[in-house]
Enzyme design. Structure first.
Site, PDB file in Angstrom:
ATOM      1  N   LYS A 144       1.206  -1.486   0.426  1.00 38.07           N
ATOM      2  CA  LYS A 144      -0.333  -0.098  -0.696  1.00 38.07           C
ATOM      3  C   LYS A 144       1.224   0.845   0.344  1.00 38.07           C
ATOM      4  O   LYS A 144       1.930   1.371   0.458  1.00 38.07           O
ATOM      5  CB  LYS A 144      -0.834  -0.200   1.214  1.00 38.07           C
ATOM      6  CG  LYS A 144      -1.864   1.102   1.478  1.00 38.07           C
ATOM      7  CD  LYS A 144      -2.651   1.011   2.025  1.00 38.07           C
ATOM      8  CE  LYS A 144      -4.413   1.947   2.576  1.00 38.07           C
ATOM      9  NZ  LYS A 144      -4.884   1.763   4.043  1.00 38.07           N
ATOM     10  N   SER A 204     -10.160   1.955   2.431  1.00 35.48           N
ATOM     11  CA  SER A 204      -8.831   2.696   2.078  1.00 35.48           C
ATOM     12  C   SER A 204      -7.999   1.993   1.330  1.00 35.48           C
ATOM     13  O   SER A 204      -7.582   2.185   0.223  1.00 35.48           O
ATOM     14  CB  SER A 204      -8.302   4.030   2.911  1.00 35.48           C
ATOM     15  OG  SER A 204      -7.188   3.209   4.120  1.00 35.48           O
ATOM     16  N   SER A 220     -10.432   0.075   7.368  1.00 33.43           N
ATOM     17  CA  SER A 220      -9.899   0.138   5.748  1.00 33.43           C
ATOM     18  C   SER A 220      -9.030  -1.211   4.591  1.00 33.43           C
ATOM     19  O   SER A 220      -8.585  -1.323   3.833  1.00 33.43           O
ATOM     20  CB  SER A 220      -8.972   1.230   6.069  1.00 33.43           C
ATOM     21  OG  SER A 220      -9.392   2.586   5.519  1.00 33.43           O
TER      22      SER A 220
END
Lengths: 96, 495
Positions: B78, B158, B182
């Site tokens: 990420k 997210s 998320s």
């Protein structure tokens, strides 16, 4: 819904150091109002005698000797700066 | 199209150790899958050269017989994780051009174990969002579609890029972070497994901060076993994060037996929401039945402060964000606005932050500023911290009553269409986190497991919530659920 006026929105933007154009302030104030209205529900909770949470996982913070463990890498620290000169971060004039 | 990227981590590990495949082959297959999947917007910084070097080194280790579980396994990272010498910008314009001089602890550990980095993954800007639509890179797209409908759906957020990449078999696993859901919400939207560990289990050092008392890194994987393998490598004490727990990290994989006989699973009545779709309701009932059939005892429980979790979160998270994001000032790294003649330093701050932060980030920073400002601190921030204490106590009470884990839906709906929420007010988007956010506020571990599909074929997930530090037991219960549901559906390739 909580009423937030444009003057309050402008003040918050200024505290947050985010430039907001005057014509964007009414919409911003309205969004704040919606979010704060949502948060307002918390007022109905009985929190008498409840401690505010400091740490979600009870733990003792570790301590270590107060000594220099790192440093001497000014170039590395400055390597991502938008403007660096002579070993320093450079910014617009602060003092007249 | 090579089949190699479809392997689970466990299967790839065994094949690598048996010499049936090399990390170089596995990595090459993933790199070409990634190059063919630009339409998904998952990988936003590709690192093929780095990946090939890491794969070659991993193959040497494998040959020498020194191969941890993740040795040679290609992963996506990420964009919130700082990776040395590789763009790390939290999907924000304000960190454009930022190239960290250091490596986050979690990625350091993964790479020390021999994992291969394929590149950086899309996400909502500063992890603030539930649809990956606030990213400066543009949307990540869900590989799943509603039957034959070609409308593009969100992979959630997210960690939307991580979810899309794992679901589309572009990598074998990925890192995510979870502040209010998320990891778990995108995992549910894409039919994969996502685990948020206990707060303090994984070091936050080198992960770009959003809300420090809630942020936690965790694995996003193709199944529960892979999540266990990844977690063992990501977790552990780190002196550089004062909130990281100095506790031994078990070999989570070795504790997966699928035996839940005698365990007590709580079903919280407050999670039954008005207007909840029937499909979510029945998914939940099926999950309850599966665990019951596996020998667990099901009990109805109450978590009375549940309805206050979201409003509490939307005080605490923005408050911490406004403080954490104060560092983006155009001085030390990232974007600096072009200044006009005579502009002073405050103009520089204000213009830089107006240009560099997207609308949702600006909104949260300002809400956070407001709730922390003089005159409102007690009414909002301190009150929210007190309610947070009560939310945590709700969980402590049911665990004390003998509940081992709690079963809930992971999300209130299946994946929605990109752009569908554009006209909704911000609070509507926040409701996505309604089942997940309590877990962050209480610091508990939570896992999302795909267990079914809606009538259009979209995946749906259930969430299990465990006791602090008992990820091993939580993973084991999730494993039982995974085996009972037999979820094997994959998105049909259109990209």
């Amino acid at each position: 819904m909580s009423e937030i006026d444009t003057a309050t929105a402008a003040r918050v933007a200024q505290l947050a150091r985010i430039r907001v154009d005057d014509d964007a302030l009414p919409a911003l104030a309205e969004e704040f109002g919606a979010i704060l209205g949502f948060i307002e529900q918390l007022q109905e909770v009985d929190v008498e005698g409840v401690e505010p949470m400091v740490s979600v996982t009870p733990m003792r913070l570790k301590r270590r000797a107060d000594e220099v463990t790192d440093g001497g890498m000014a170039d590395t620290v400055l390597s991502n700066a938008p403007d660096a000169r002579e070993g320093f971060f450079a910014v617009p004039k602060v003092v007249e | 199209m090579s089949e190699l990227p479809k392997l689970t981590i466990a299967a790839a590990r065994d094949a690598l150790r048996a010499g049936e495949v090399t990390s170089a082959e596995l990595t090459e297959a993933c790199l070409s899958a990634i190059d063919g999947a630009d339409a998904l917007g998952a990988f936003v910084h590709k690192t093929p050269d780095r990946a090939r070097e890491m794969a070659a080194a991993a193959d040497e280790r494998l040959k020498a017989g020194d191969a941890p579980d993740l040795c040679g396994i290609p992963l996506g990272i990420k964009d919130l994780f700082c990776t040395k010498g590789v763009a790390s910008q939290a999907a924000s314009r304000i960190l454009e051009g930022f190239s960290p001089e250091y490596e986050s602890t979690v990625t350091t550990q993964l790479f020390a174990a021999g994992a291969v980095m394929l590149g950086k993954l899309n996400m909502d800007e500063f992890a603030m969002g539930s649809s990956n639509e606030t990213s400066t890179y543009g949307n990540a797209v869900n590989p799943w579609r509603r039957g034959n409908d070609t409308a593009q759906l969100t992979p959630g957020g997210s960690s939307g890029g991580s979810a899309a990449a794992v679901a589309a078999d572009l990598c074998l696993g990925a890192t995510g972070t979870d502040t209010g859901g998320s990891i778990r919400q995108p995992a549910a939207f894409t039919g994969i497994t996502g685990l948020k560990p206990t707060y303090g289990r994984c070091s936050r050092w080198g992960i770009i901060a959003f809300a420090s008392s809630l942020d936690q890194a965790g694995p996003m994987a193709k199944d529960v076993r892979d999540a266990a393998i990844l977690l063992s490598a990501m977790a552990g004490h780190d002196p550089k994060d004062s909130t990281s727990a100095d506790l031994p990290v078990p070999d989570f994989e070795s504790m997966l037996t699928g035996d839940v006989r005698g365990k007590t699973i709580g079903i919280p009545r407050e999670y039954r929401m008005d207007g909840m779709p029937d499909e979510i309701e029945s998914l939940w009932a099926e999950g309850r039945k599966m665990l019951e059939d596996a020998g667990a005892t099901i009990v109805d429980i109450s978590l009375p402060h549940t309805k206050y979790a979201l409003p509490t979160y939307y005080v605490i998270a923005p408050a911490e964000a406004s403080s954490n994001l104060a560092r983006y000032d155009g001085v030390r790294y990232g974007h600096r606005a072009k200044l006009a003649q005579g502009d002073g330093i405050v103009d520089m701050y204000e213009k830089t932050r107006a240009e560099g932060f997207g609308p949702e980030v600006q909104r949260r920073v300002m809400v956070g500023t407001y709730v922390l400002s003089a005159g409102f601190y007690d009414a909002y921030y301190n009150r929210a911290r007190k309610v947070r204490t009560l939310i945590k106590k709700d969980f402590e009470d049911v665990f004390e009553q003998g509940v081992d884990a709690i079963l809930t839906p992971a999300t209130p709906s299946a994946a929605f269409g990109l752009g569908e929420m554009a006209e909704a007010d911000p609070v509507q988007m926040y409701l996505n986190d309604i089942f997940t956010v309590t877990v962050n506020l209480a610091g508990l571990p939570g896992i999302s497991v795909p267990t079914g599909q809606d009538r259009t074929g979209l995946p749906l997930g259930l969430q299990l919530i465990g006791k602090p530090w008992e990820e091993a037991e939580l993973l084991n219960t999730a494993y039982a659920l995974e085996r009972a549901s037999g979820f094997v559906a994959k998105p049909e390739k259109w990209w």
